[in-house]
Design a protein around this motif. Structure first.
Motif, PDB file in Angstrom:
ATOM      1  N   VAL A  15       7.018  15.411  -2.476  1.00  0.00           N
ATOM      2  CA  VAL A  15       8.086  14.605  -2.571  1.00  0.00           C
ATOM      3  C   VAL A  15       8.770  13.979  -1.369  1.00  0.00           C
ATOM      4  N   ALA A  16       9.144  15.128  -0.516  1.00  0.00           N
ATOM      5  CA  ALA A  16       9.869  14.804   0.537  1.00  0.00           C
ATOM      6  C   ALA A  16       9.049  13.898   1.566  1.00  0.00           C
ATOM      7  N   GLN A  17       7.816  14.200   1.635  1.00  0.00           N
ATOM      8  CA  GLN A  17       6.884  13.196   2.697  1.00  0.00           C
ATOM      9  C   GLN A  17       6.035  11.909   1.614  1.00  0.00           C
ATOM     10  N   SER A  18       5.216  12.461   0.916  1.00  0.00           N
ATOM     11  CA  SER A  18       4.575  11.415   0.309  1.00  0.00           C
ATOM     12  C   SER A  18       5.442  10.467  -0.422  1.00  0.00           C
ATOM     13  N   ILE A  19       6.491  10.747  -0.875  1.00  0.00           N
ATOM     14  CA  ILE A  19       7.629   9.604  -1.806  1.00  0.00           C
ATOM     15  C   ILE A  19       8.407   9.154  -0.904  1.00  0.00           C
ATOM     16  N   ARG A  20       9.339  10.217  -0.731  1.00  0.00           N
ATOM     17  CA  ARG A  20      10.731   9.706   0.022  1.00  0.00           C
ATOM     18  C   ARG A  20      10.639   9.165   1.472  1.00  0.00           C
ATOM     19  N   GLY A  21       9.453   9.932   2.266  1.00  0.00           N
ATOM     20  CA  GLY A  21       9.145   9.415   3.566  1.00  0.00           C
ATOM     21  C   GLY A  21       8.707   7.926   3.377  1.00  0.00           C
ATOM     22  N   ARG A  22       7.635   7.911   2.650  1.00  0.00           N
ATOM     23  CA  ARG A  22       7.127   6.379   2.586  1.00  0.00           C
ATOM     24  C   ARG A  22       8.279   5.231   2.336  1.00  0.00           C
ATOM     25  N   ARG A  56       0.873  -1.235  -0.112  1.00  0.00           N
ATOM     26  CA  ARG A  56      -0.005   0.085   0.028  1.00  0.00           C
ATOM     27  C   ARG A  56       0.584   1.169   0.180  1.00  0.00           C
ATOM     28  N   GLU A  57       2.072   1.243   0.677  1.00  0.00           N
ATOM     29  CA  GLU A  57       2.840   2.318   0.855  1.00  0.00           C
ATOM     30  C   GLU A  57       3.568   2.780  -0.710  1.00  0.00           C
ATOM     31  N   VAL A  58       3.893   1.612  -1.017  1.00  0.00           N
ATOM     32  CA  VAL A  58       4.501   1.539  -2.542  1.00  0.00           C
ATOM     33  C   VAL A  58       3.619   2.283  -3.447  1.00  0.00           C
ATOM     34  N   GLU A  59       2.470   1.914  -3.521  1.00  0.00           N
ATOM     35  CA  GLU A  59       1.172   2.408  -4.145  1.00  0.00           C
ATOM     36  C   GLU A  59       1.109   3.581  -4.246  1.00  0.00           C
ATOM     37  N   ALA A  60       1.076   4.181  -2.773  1.00  0.00           N
ATOM     38  CA  ALA A  60       0.424   5.441  -2.514  1.00  0.00           C
ATOM     39  C   ALA A  60       1.580   6.436  -2.941  1.00  0.00           C
ATOM     40  N   ALA A  61       2.995   5.916  -3.006  1.00  0.00           N
ATOM     41  CA  ALA A  61       4.231   6.624  -3.500  1.00  0.00           C
ATOM     42  C   ALA A  61       4.056   6.962  -4.853  1.00  0.00           C
ATOM     43  N   VAL A  62       3.565   5.812  -5.428  1.00  0.00           N
ATOM     44  CA  VAL A  62       3.415   5.797  -6.820  1.00  0.00           C
ATOM     45  C   VAL A  62       2.382   7.058  -7.307  1.00  0.00           C
ATOM     46  N   ALA A  63       1.294   6.970  -6.560  1.00  0.00           N
ATOM     47  CA  ALA A  63       0.329   7.882  -6.811  1.00  0.00           C
ATOM     48  C   ALA A  63       0.529   9.211  -6.757  1.00  0.00           C
TER      49      ALA A  63
END
Length: 395
Positions: A359-366, A298-305
């Motif tokens: 990017v900092a939180q929704s992608i890198r943080g996840r 779920r976290e990887v999918e949310a980062a892609v979204a």
């Protein structure tokens, strides 16, 4: 932990256990010496009586001294009573030497009846109150040692054994008290660091949730309101204020929900990613399943979204994006590439400094929470590629 609870349970328990072990071992040593020297005592039965008193107090102290007797808000009546009794028993055993031993043996420098057993009282005071308390207890026992010579009439013949014993008592009180204080401070700093790290991770998790939903909606309302004008502009202004307030007031939220039972086999990441396919988004995945634990998937999918949302917002409606899923032996890699205008150097750092945490939180943080890494390739006019790699061992 409240003020009424024991302080530093793990550390305190270990310290008091160490004092109890020392007290027991020192009792055994004193018993051996009393058994060896009892034939030369002026009152042999007195020596055995002192040993019995030491044994009884050792057994009682092993259970009475502990974190529960020394609450966080200071030494209460029970703690002060125990410490005073411990010091009184130790001093009494030392003073009994003047009655049990002969004057000749005291003058010759034979150690007192309890020998090193009395140092347990100094250790107890040092553990309970620090180096000042340890030094105070050492001073009382030093006075008792000197009093033995005064009572026996040998004050002028204090030998090196007595002086060495007194010096060791003061060193024990000073060193142990200082080390205990440093250990408590280190434990407190570690506890604060763990709490701070947990709070920071929770704030980052909630920041990602808010960015993916509320903040994006508010930003859209603000933008559209400004474009429409009139009353809509006022709504846009209010939405902008609320967006700024949310960014500054993000705090701790609830923990992520537990994984449902029976999900040990993991979740296939392919359907989650192919759900983002459209006329402008091409998703390529392996022919075989790519399974991750449900939370990780779920976290990887949310980062892609989040990455695709950035493409729509910053590259325009006509931009195209490509999502590529690669299943390696020890890691899973997902790449999101677009044909947009790209990003100038330093743009991500400036966005993070301004509070725009896409990017900092929704992608890198996840991805960082999953033990992975994020690499971004971008240049003006050449589009942007975000590569997210998650090691299987950490997910």
């Amino acid at each position: 932990m409240t003020a009424a609870e024991p302080r530093g349970t793990g550390l305190e328990t270990a310290l008091w256990r160490a004092v109890a072990v020392y007290r027991g071992l020192a009792l055994c040593y004193a018993a051996i010496l009393i058994a060896m020297n009892s034939g030369g005592y002026a009152h042999p039965l007195g020596g055995w009586a002192v040993l019995a008193a030491m044994a009884v107090w050792t057994g009682y102290a092993s259970f009475a001294f502990g974190p529960a007797s020394f609450p966080l808000d200071g030494l209460g009546r029970r703690a002060r009573t125990l410490l005073a009794a411990d010091l009184a028993v130790a001093a009494a055993c030392v003073l009994a030497t003047a009655w049990v031993e002969t004057t000749r043996h005291i003058t010759a420098g034979r150690p007192t009846l309890p020998v090193s057993w009395v140092a347990a009282a100094v250790l107890s005071w040092a553990v309970a109150g620090g180096r000042r308390a340890g030094l105070a207890a050492a001073a009382v026992l030093a006075a008792a040692n000197l009093a033995v010579h005064a009572v026996a009439g040998t004050a002028g013949g204090i030998g090196g054994t007595t002086i060495n014993g007194i010096v060791l008592l003061f060193l024990a009180g000073l060193v142990v008290g200082h080390v205990v204080r440093l250990a408590r401070e280190a434990e407190a700093r570690l506890a604060r660091a763990v709490e701070l790290e947990a709070a920071t991770r929770e704030r980052e998790r909630l920041a990602r949730r808010i960015h993916d939903s509320v903040l994006q909606v508010l930003a859209m309302v603000q933008r559209r309101g400004g474009e429409l004008g009139g009353e809509a502009a006022e709504l846009g202004r209010l939405a902008g204020e609320q967006e700024a307030a949310l960014r500054s007031l993000i705090g701790a939220g609830s923990a992520p929900p537990p994984e449902p039972p029976g999900t040990g086999a993991g979740t296939d990441l392919r359907p989650l990613l192919t759900g983002h396919a459209s006329t402008s988004v091409t998703v390529s995945t392996p022919a075989t399943e790519v399974r991750l634990p449900p939370h990780a998937a779920r976290e990887v999918e949310a980062a892609v979204a989040a990455a695709l949302d950035n493409v729509r917002r910053h590259c325009g409606d006509g931009a195209r994006a490509w999502v590529l899923l690669e299943d390696g032996a020890g890691e899973v890699t997902v790449s999101v590439r677009d044909d947009g205008p790209g990003m100038p150097p330093g743009r991500l750092d400036r966005a993070a400094a301004d509070g725009r945490l896409g990017v900092a939180q929704s992608i890198r943080g996840r991805i960082a929470d999953l033990g992975g890494t994020v690499t971004i390739f971008s240049a003006e006019g050449d589009g942007t590629e975000i590569e997210m790699t998650v090691p299987r061992a950490r997910v």
